[in-house]
Design an enzyme around this catalytic site. Structure first.
Site, PDB file in Angstrom:
ATOM      1  N   HIS A 160       0.885  -1.363   0.009  1.00  0.00           N
ATOM      2  CA  HIS A 160      -0.016   0.064   0.084  1.00  0.00           C
ATOM      3  C   HIS A 160       0.840   1.404   0.087  1.00  0.00           C
ATOM      4  O   HIS A 160       0.410   2.306   0.288  1.00  0.00           O
ATOM      5  CB  HIS A 160      -0.780  -0.011   1.045  1.00  0.00           C
ATOM      6  CG  HIS A 160      -2.333   0.627   0.819  1.00  0.00           C
ATOM      7  ND1 HIS A 160      -2.615   1.505   1.547  1.00  0.00           N
ATOM      8  CD2 HIS A 160      -3.234   0.094   0.184  1.00  0.00           C
ATOM      9  CE1 HIS A 160      -4.157   1.889   1.122  1.00  0.00           C
ATOM     10  NE2 HIS A 160      -4.239   0.893   0.206  1.00  0.00           N
ATOM     11  N   ASP A 200      -9.430  11.246  -5.131  1.00  0.00           N
ATOM     12  CA  ASP A 200      -8.433  11.245  -4.152  1.00  0.00           C
ATOM     13  C   ASP A 200      -7.619  12.458  -3.924  1.00  0.00           C
ATOM     14  O   ASP A 200      -8.167  13.618  -4.390  1.00  0.00           O
ATOM     15  CB  ASP A 200      -7.554  10.217  -4.796  1.00  0.00           C
ATOM     16  CG  ASP A 200      -6.964   9.012  -3.659  1.00  0.00           C
ATOM     17  OD1 ASP A 200      -6.052   9.860  -2.832  1.00  0.00           O
ATOM     18  OD2 ASP A 200      -7.127   7.907  -3.783  1.00  0.00           O
ATOM     19  N   HIS A 232     -12.108   8.247  -2.015  1.00  0.00           N
ATOM     20  CA  HIS A 232     -10.926   7.449  -1.949  1.00  0.00           C
ATOM     21  C   HIS A 232      -9.740   8.116  -1.042  1.00  0.00           C
ATOM     22  O   HIS A 232      -8.749   7.963  -1.015  1.00  0.00           O
ATOM     23  CB  HIS A 232     -10.346   6.721  -2.998  1.00  0.00           C
ATOM     24  CG  HIS A 232      -9.451   5.525  -2.986  1.00  0.00           C
ATOM     25  ND1 HIS A 232      -8.051   5.553  -2.746  1.00  0.00           N
ATOM     26  CD2 HIS A 232      -9.578   4.219  -2.286  1.00  0.00           C
ATOM     27  CE1 HIS A 232      -7.443   4.496  -2.596  1.00  0.00           C
ATOM     28  NE2 HIS A 232      -8.461   3.827  -2.121  1.00  0.00           N
ATOM     29  N   GLU A 263       2.498   0.680   4.563  1.00  0.00           N
ATOM     30  CA  GLU A 263       1.931   2.021   4.354  1.00  0.00           C
ATOM     31  C   GLU A 263       2.931   3.058   4.342  1.00  0.00           C
ATOM     32  O   GLU A 263       4.068   2.719   4.846  1.00  0.00           O
ATOM     33  CB  GLU A 263       0.793   2.251   5.583  1.00  0.00           C
ATOM     34  CG  GLU A 263      -0.245   1.505   5.553  1.00  0.00           C
ATOM     35  CD  GLU A 263      -1.408   1.647   4.513  1.00  0.00           C
ATOM     36  OE1 GLU A 263      -1.136   2.633   3.724  1.00  0.00           O
ATOM     37  OE2 GLU A 263      -2.411   0.881   4.646  1.00  0.00           O
TER      38      GLU A 263
END
Length: 451
Positions: A138, A169, A357, A385
């Site tokens: 991610h 986004d 998102h 992440e």
């Protein structure tokens, strides 16, 4: 005035975070997915030295093909150009949830290599855990020369608004050699060299079982390493700090916690899925009790990428937006008095049948975090992440961030009472029955930790 130890401890972590100088003129915020798609293609076309495309997936649709064709043309024009593509290994080998058997993205990459036999691009599949449900790549942020193109978006038609629908986004272009070098070096040192990483242009991929020990080693290695860079900024100038994290209590999780607790006036959060970890719920309540303002901008359940319209076949993943909405209704019910006082603001984003998102945190006018982290238990424990934390003590980027927030709020409506959120007994019968059954056997708790 004496600063309470609790507050000082959090501020100390922000003050001691290594920072890189950032030029105001080399920081741009784009406000739409189509604008980002255009800038991405322009950057690929003009690249001189390196292109590192990093995303959860690069889809085999019109937008994905457009990006790949641009990459092959860039390599053809400049054979010395270093082009590497990194996607999640598991995701690359399946279609979208709910689809029948389809050609995988990995097979598509192999066909593209056959189409251009004299032009070689490197496709890397990264298995963050032995199963996709237990963790994915991610990481966000593609690097083209010395510019970081940071967004939570993957590469396909809806994320890049190639056709009629879009998924909203955040889109940031940051030109900073030290920043991009640190991110490229991390990838080169900890991904490319790992035995678990697979070349996706190879049609023969190993099984999960065959590389299980390698995946375990990779996950351990990723959890132990951070971006490396030499700090050159102090706490009195515009600066950026890249942060990466995997697993419980990682550096990114801790920095989010410290960041929130340094709020002086107002904290703003964006997340597509209202499924906050317990520690963040406690942090938000702590701020509200201190009289600080908190704004949360969430996607309406119909703007969730898991949402399935009632006229389409339903599956269990389609229950997720409803589970998240139950979370939200319970949260607002519990904190209704803070909404009544004007301290808590909750906004739901909805724009026709488009999806939402966005992720990120704004603290006062001094700190902004851009990230792909969904601020949920899965991001907190399972996925790899990252984020870039921006420190703007003199508010040099404030007008851009205000414009970004205005763009996000444009398609939101204000929730002033928990009764504005649909109660579960009014959900479609099959959804209500599913949620009731999952709650009774407590499977909903497991699902919300994994998805």
């Amino acid at each position: 005035m004496r600063i309470p130890f609790f507050k000082y401890n959090h501020q100390k972590h922000l003050d001691e975070l290594p920072k890189l100088k950032q030029s105001q003129d080399e920081f741009r915020i784009l406000l739409s997915p189509s604008e980002y798609r255009i800038e991405l293609l322009k950057a690929i076309e003009s690249a001189k030295h390196r292109i590192y495309i990093i995303a959860l997936y690069l889809e085999k649709d019109e937008a994905g093909q457009e990006v790949l064709e641009a990459l092959y043309q860039a390599k053809k024009s400049n054979p010395q150009l270093d082009i590497k593509i990194f996607v999640d290994w598991h995701r690359a080998q399946r279609g979208r949830i709910g689809e029948g058997p389809v050609e995988s993205n990995a097979n598509y990459y192999h066909k593209m290599q056959q189409k251009y036999p004299d032009i070689h691009l490197d496709y890397y599949g990264v298995p963050v855990n032995r199963r996709e449900m237990l963790g994915v790549l991610h990481l966000k942020g593609s690097i083209i020369d010395n510019t970081l193109l940071y967004t939570g978006a993957s590469i396909n038609n809806v994320y890049l608004h190639k056709l009629d629908k879009y998924r909203f986004d955040r889109y940031h272009l940051i030109t900073n050699k030290a920043l991009t070098d640190s991110m490229v070096n991390y990838v080169d040192q900890h991904l490319i060299t790992a035995s678990a990483i697979q070349k996706l242009d190879n049609p023969e991929q190993p099984s999960r079982k065959q590389i299980k020990p390698d995946i375990k080693q990779l996950r351990w290695q990723l959890s132990q390493n951070q971006y490396q860079y030499k700090a050159d900024a102090d706490n009195n100038e515009l600066a950026v700090s890249p942060i990466i994290g995997l697993g419980r209590n990682n550096d990114l999780n801790q920095m989010i916690h410290h960041l929130i607790n340094c709020t002086q006036h107002k904290a703003t959060f964006c997340t597509p899925y209202f499924n906050l970890p317990a520690v963040l719920i406690k942090d938000i309540i702590r701020l509200l009790k201190k009289g600080k303002q908190v704004e949360i901008i969430i996607g309406d359940k119909t703007a969730n990428d898991f949402y399935i319209p009632e006229d389409q076949p339903f599956n269990i993943s389609g229950g997720l937006p409803y589970l998240y909405e139950v979370n939200l209704r319970n949260f607002i019910t519990r904190l209704q008095h803070f909404i009544d006082k004007g301290l808590l603001t909750v906004r739901l984003w909805k724009d026709e049948d488009h999806t939402y998102h966005l992720k990120g945190i704004w603290i006062d006018n001094n700190w902004v975090m851009i990230t792909g982290n969904n601020l949920n238990p899965r991001a907190w424990r399972l996925d790899l992440e990252n984020a870039v934390l921006i420190h703007d003590p003199h508010h040099q980027l404030q007008s851009q961030f205000e414009q970004e927030l205005e763009s996000i709020r444009k398609h939101t409506f204000l929730v002033t009472h928990y009764q504005q959120i649909q109660a579960s007994q009014f959900y479609p019968k099959h959804v209500h029955k599913l949620i009731k059954r999952l709650s009774r056997i407590r499977v909903d708790r497991i699902i919300k930790r994994l998805l």
